[in-house]
Design an enzyme around this catalytic site. Sequence first.
Site, mmCIF file in Angstrom:
data_model
loop_
_atom_site.group_PDB
_atom_site.id
_atom_site.type_symbol
_atom_site.label_atom_id
_atom_site.label_comp_id
_atom_site.label_asym_id
_atom_site.label_seq_id
_atom_site.Cartn_x
_atom_site.Cartn_y
_atom_site.Cartn_z
ATOM 1 N N SER A 1 48.561 46.100 37.777
ATOM 2 C CA SER A 1 47.963 45.814 36.477
ATOM 3 C C SER A 1 46.890 44.744 36.622
ATOM 4 O O SER A 1 46.700 44.167 37.698
ATOM 5 C CB SER A 1 49.027 45.349 35.476
ATOM 6 O OG SER A 1 49.425 44.026 35.783
ATOM 7 N N SER B 1 47.923 39.432 29.448
ATOM 8 C CA SER B 1 49.070 39.215 30.322
ATOM 9 C C SER B 1 50.345 39.085 29.510
ATOM 10 O O SER B 1 50.464 38.201 28.660
ATOM 11 C CB SER B 1 48.866 37.948 31.163
ATOM 12 O OG SER B 1 50.015 37.664 31.930
ATOM 13 N N LYS C 1 52.830 36.212 38.671
ATOM 14 C CA LYS C 1 52.124 35.370 37.715
ATOM 15 C C LYS C 1 51.804 34.028 38.360
ATOM 16 O O LYS C 1 52.242 33.717 39.466
ATOM 17 C CB LYS C 1 52.972 35.132 36.457
ATOM 18 C CG LYS C 1 53.444 36.392 35.734
ATOM 19 C CD LYS C 1 52.327 37.176 35.087
ATOM 20 C CE LYS C 1 52.866 38.431 34.389
ATOM 21 N NZ LYS C 1 51.767 39.285 33.888
ATOM 22 N N SER D 1 46.784 41.814 34.933
ATOM 23 C CA SER D 1 47.227 40.564 34.316
ATOM 24 C C SER D 1 46.827 39.328 35.104
ATOM 25 O O SER D 1 46.838 38.219 34.565
ATOM 26 C CB SER D 1 48.747 40.573 34.124
ATOM 27 O OG SER D 1 49.413 40.485 35.369
#
Length: 300
Positions: free
Chosen positions: A70, A259, A127, A72
């Site tokens: 993704s 995100s 993250k 994010s």
Amino acid sequence: MDFDFNLILVPLTIGLGIVWLLDKLALKQRKTRGRGQESLLVRWAYDFFPVLAVVLIVRSFLIEPFNIPSSSMVPTLYTGDFIAVNKYAYGVRLPLTYNKVLDTGEPEHGDVVVFRYPENPSIYYIKRLIGLPGDTVSYNQGTISINDVPVETTPVDFSASAELTSQLYLPGQVGPGQVLTEESAAAMGQEEEDAAQYFQETQGKNTHLVRYLNGMNSSQYAPFLQQQSPEVVSSEGTEWRIKVPEGQYFVMGDNRDRSADGRFWGFVPDENLAGKAVYIWMHKPPGLNLPTFERNGAID
């Protein structure tokens, strides 16, 4: 990063290891019949167990590869990046049980961490680590603060690669009756990029870029923030404050308005940490495209 390969690798390695050991101690097919004359299962044990054991050790305790699915973490990581994760950065853990057997280090502000998603531990997320246990994390007018000390944040001019921007959205069905072609997906990515603003943040030893979308603040839709501090979360989502519990961490994506991170679902327990992302070793564009190595390099 939606599948734990160890769910297959560990049982298969253990099973073949048991067969290999049984033949060494009791069956002795290889010794009595000769190589290639054993039963199929015993032959597989000799052929594959040593290889699988090495792979399991490397993936579980040293370095594990992951693919980014993704956007994010844009601009640090893009969809299609293949990364290496240091599995011993935050302690050596047993596969499947995830029990820590050796302390080898602690997370630091600004680390890019891979962890098991708290709401579904079979899925891995990646993250930026923002808050350590005991920290108070706040946000006001575009600046994050840790324990009331603003994170050094500077606006920067950044021109994203047109090729990477075209990959922000992947072709396919995105909703009932809505299908993105390759051309429309690329156009949507470029339209979003036109509204993007980039900033340089310095957290601890880590200096990196973050991306915001002009006119949008996803924090206003973050239910976890509203639950934690409704008295300080403004209606526009431009101001909030949370306290990180002991034994847990607070994380956010570098693509701040695209995100689904800790602002939405909460904190990451220490036992969910899987490792520190350290290197991009390949990028594979979607579709029938060959991988490239132009993005190879350390992860800030």
